[in-house]
Structure formats: structure tokens, C-alpha cells
Design an enzyme around this catalytic site. Structure first.
Site, PDB file in Angstrom:
ATOM      1  CE1 TYR A 125      -2.809  -3.261   0.736  1.00 20.68           C
ATOM      2  CE2 TYR A 125      -4.210  -1.768   1.959  1.00 20.68           C
ATOM      3  CZ  TYR A 125      -3.991  -3.000   1.372  1.00 20.68           C
ATOM      4  OH  TYR A 125      -4.970  -3.961   1.433  1.00 20.68           O
ATOM      5  CG  ASP A 230      -6.897  -4.564   4.303  1.00 17.11           C
ATOM      6  OD1 ASP A 230      -7.857  -4.537   5.094  1.00 17.11           O
ATOM      7  OD2 ASP A 230      -6.912  -3.963   3.215  1.00 17.11           O
TER       8      ASP A 230
END
Ligand code: NAI
Length: 340
Positions: A125, A230
Site C-alpha cells: 500500500y 488487511d
């Protein structure tokens, strides 16, 4: 003096679940002066403003703590996720996502009590992406740094030590991703040696997922890189009743933004059926953080009692109460401290 905090209701079900949460906090008697910001994400972009407006960042930097609803992110195009931007801009490197059994809920396992510690600012990310239009080749770089790895892993061990938890598992894919996951694992092994009283092991991510859906009670604290953390936290949410009940927090050295694991749930937005439990448990984590432990405990005990009784639950967990009915019943219980 009231606590000065930032409130970001967000998109989709965000305004519904944050309204329910603020109602419950009020019922607990905590005095908060909210600085509300509704213009964020797509709403901001439609008005010609950045998806993450500077006044939102300023508000959190000034106040130190925010309660945030989910914000919708366009898929495959459009602006960079507001959530990712916020976590990177404010350096909220630790994403803490507990998954604990709510007694009274019919779930496949009893007594799950684990916490995912997800690195929140780098990995896949990082935002380092390239697309070569001539060759139709896309790259997304999973940047892992020693500093970034060390601080999330140390955060996890320090949390374990402070909360009498005795086992840390590091999730990785260092058999294939030898450089990036390899660095994260190396740092984990080094940091773990400084905490001899805490049992430590590591698991390859795919094996860990299988073990989590088979026997989640064997896990306690799980630390991982951004993408794995996540995915793991949605998986573990599924073990304890789903996204409607699982809280979360983004913590940095100076600032903290509290938000549930779930997203804006466009499929149920505006219908008054969303479960505000995840957001209310998130708020309880926030109340601990701002040194209001009694209010946090009152809210949690009232919530647990409601689940044990099972009379007023939302649709996602088998009931037929609306968001507002759930919030009214919980607020009433919190305000009168009944049968906790
Ligand atoms: P989602 O978490 O919004 O929804 C997944 C499923 O869980 C849906 O069926 C939804 O109805 C259900 N669900 C989620 N929260 C619930 C609640 N409180 N009560 C009852 N049911 C609930 O995930 P999805 O659909 O993949 O993402 C929707 C949008 O949210 C996307 O734009 C995504 O980028 C964004 N998102 C934002 C996050 C944040 O702001 N922190 C986190 C995750 C997603």
C-alpha cells in the site's frame, strides 16, 4: 473541560453508525466537543477539493484523536484511498484490530480472543505503482523498511506486555517474497529476542489462514505487513460474527484515528439496518485511549449484556432491530447502567 476530538462520519453506512455511536457515548456521560467534517472522499472531489481536505488533517493534528466512519474508495481508478492517505500523512503506523467472541452470538467458535496488528503505512500500500501503456505491464511495489517493520513489531510486543498477552505470531510469505517478507521476518526475529517472556513464532500467511479457520483459539497477537494484515483482519472478523461487530484503531506515536474494520457497505447504506456494534466497540477503544476507562467499560458491559440476551440485535447477526432501535436500547442501558 470537554475532550476536543475530530469526527468524520464518512460515506455509506458511516453517518448511520457514527450517529448511533455518538448517541451511546453521550449516554455514558462523556463530555466531547466534536469537530465534525462531512466533506471528505468523493464528496470533497465533487466540490473540486482534494479527497483528503487539509482542514481534516489539521483538525486531527490539533486534537490528536479522531473517530472516523468508513470512506468509499473508487475501484481501479479515481483518487487514492482517503484511508491510506490519512494513515500515511499522520504516520498512523499501527492498525490494531481485535477479534473477540461476543457471547450470545451464534458463531462457529467459542472464546476466540486475538488481535491483528497490521503495519499501516508501507508494504503493497506504499502507493509506488507504475503502468507501462506500451507493454501493458503494471507494477505495484511492496516497499518494506527496517524502520517500518521494527516499529509495528515492537508496538505489538509492547501491547502484549502491557495487556498480559503471552503469544505473538508473525505472518509472512518469506519463502517466496524473500526480500520484502524476508526483511519483515528477520526484524521480527530480532525484536522477539528482546521479549523472552512472550512466546513467539512465525507462520507463512496461507498456512496461517487455514489454521485460523480451523482452530483460531491457538492464536493471540498476530503481527503482519499491510496487505496480509488487511486480509487477515476481515478473515478473523468472520470468525466472531462479521464486519458488523469488529472494531479497530490506527495508532501513531502522537495521533490516533479510531475506525471499525468494515467499509461503507453501499449495499445496505441508508436503510437503517447497519450494525453499529463495530463502531461502538471502536469508540470504547477510543475512550480507553483518551483516559475514560469507566465509560468504555460501561459501554462494553452494556453491549455484552445485549448480545447475551439477544432481544435487540441487527439483521446481520440474526435479529430484526434497526440501527436506531439498537442505539436507543443500548443508550438506555448505558444511561441507567441496568443489569450489567
Ligand atoms: P464493506 O466492509 O463495506 O462490506 C462488506 C459486507 O459486509 C457487505 O455485505 C456489507 O453489507 C457488510 N457490512 C459491513 N459493515 C457492516 C455493518 N456495520 N453492519 C452490517 N453489515 C455490514 O466492504 P466492501 O463492500 O468491500 O467495501 C465498500 C466500500 O468501503 C469500498 O469503497 C471500500 O473501498 C470501502 N472501505 C473503506 C474502509 C474504511 O474507510 N476504513 C475499509 C474497507 C472498505
Amino acid at each position: 473541560m470537554p475532550h476536543e476530538l475530530t469526527l468524520l462520519p464518512g460515506d455509506g453506512i458511516g453517518p448511520e453508525v457514527t450517529a448511533a455511536t455518538v448517541q451511546v457515548i453521550d449516554a455514558a456521560g462523556v463530555d466531547i466537543a466534536w469537530d465534525r467534517h462531512r466533506v471528505i472522499g468523493a464528496t470533497a472531489v465533487e466540490r473540486g477539493r482534494p479527497a483528503l481536505p487539509p482542514d481534516v488533517v489539521d483538525s486531527i493534528q490539533e486534537r490528536g484523536t479522531a473517530l472516523k466512519g468508513p470512506v468509499t474508495t473508487p475501484v481501479g481508478q479515481g483518487f487514492t484511498s482517503v484511508n491510506v492517505q490519512l494513515r500515511q500523512r499522520l504516520d498512523l503506523y499501527a492498525n490494531v484490530r481485535p477479534a473477540t467472541t461476543l457471547h450470545g452470538l451464534d458463531t462457529p467458535f467459542d472464546d476466540v480472543d486475538l488481535i491483528i496488528f497490521r503495519e499501516n503505512t508501507e508494504g503493497l500500500y506504499s502507493g509506488i505503482e507504475y503502468f507501462d501503456e506500451r507493454l501493458d505491464i503494471a507494477d505495484s511495489i511492496a516497499r518494506i523498511t527496517r524502520r517500518g517493520s521494527e516499529r509495528i513489531i515492537r508496538f505489538c510486543f509492547e501491547y502484549a506486555r502491557a495487556h498480559d498477552r503471552d503469544h505473538v505470531t508473525l505472518a509472512h510469505k518469506a519463502n517466496i517474497l524473500k526480500k520484502s517478507s524476508g526483511l519483515f521476518l528477520d526484524v521480527g526475529n530480532e525484536v522477539a529476542a528482546e521479549y523472552p517472556e512472550i512466546a513467539y513464532d512465525d507462520r507463512i500467511i496461507d498456512n496461517l489462514c487455514m489454521q485460523l479457520v480451523d482452530n483460531p483459539q491457538q492464536y493471540d497477537c498476530i503481527v503482519s505487513t499491510n496487505l496480509f494484515g488487511d486480509i487477515l483482519s476481515d478473515l478473523t472478523a468472520g470468525l466472531v460474527g462479521g464486519l458488523g461487530v469488529t472494531p479497530g484503531a490506527n495508532i501513531g506515536d502522537d495521533l490516533a484515528v479510531f475506525e471499525a474494520v468494515h467499509g461503507s457497505a453501499p449495499d445496505i447504506a441508508g436503510q437503517n439496518v447497519a450494525n453499529p456494534t463495530a463502531m461502538i466497540r471502536t469508540a470504547a477503544m477510543m475512550l480507553q485511549h483518551i483516559d475514560e476507562p469507566e465509560a468504555a467499560a460501561t459501554i462494553e458491559q452494556a453491549l455484552f449484556a445485549m448480545y447475551r440476551e439477544g432481544d435487540t440485535l441487527t439483521r446481520d447477526v440474526g435479529g430484526d432491530a434497526s440501527t436506531a432501535e439498537f442505539a436507543d436500547a443500548l443508550s438506555d442501558r448505558v444511561a441507567h447502567d441496568v443489569d450489567l
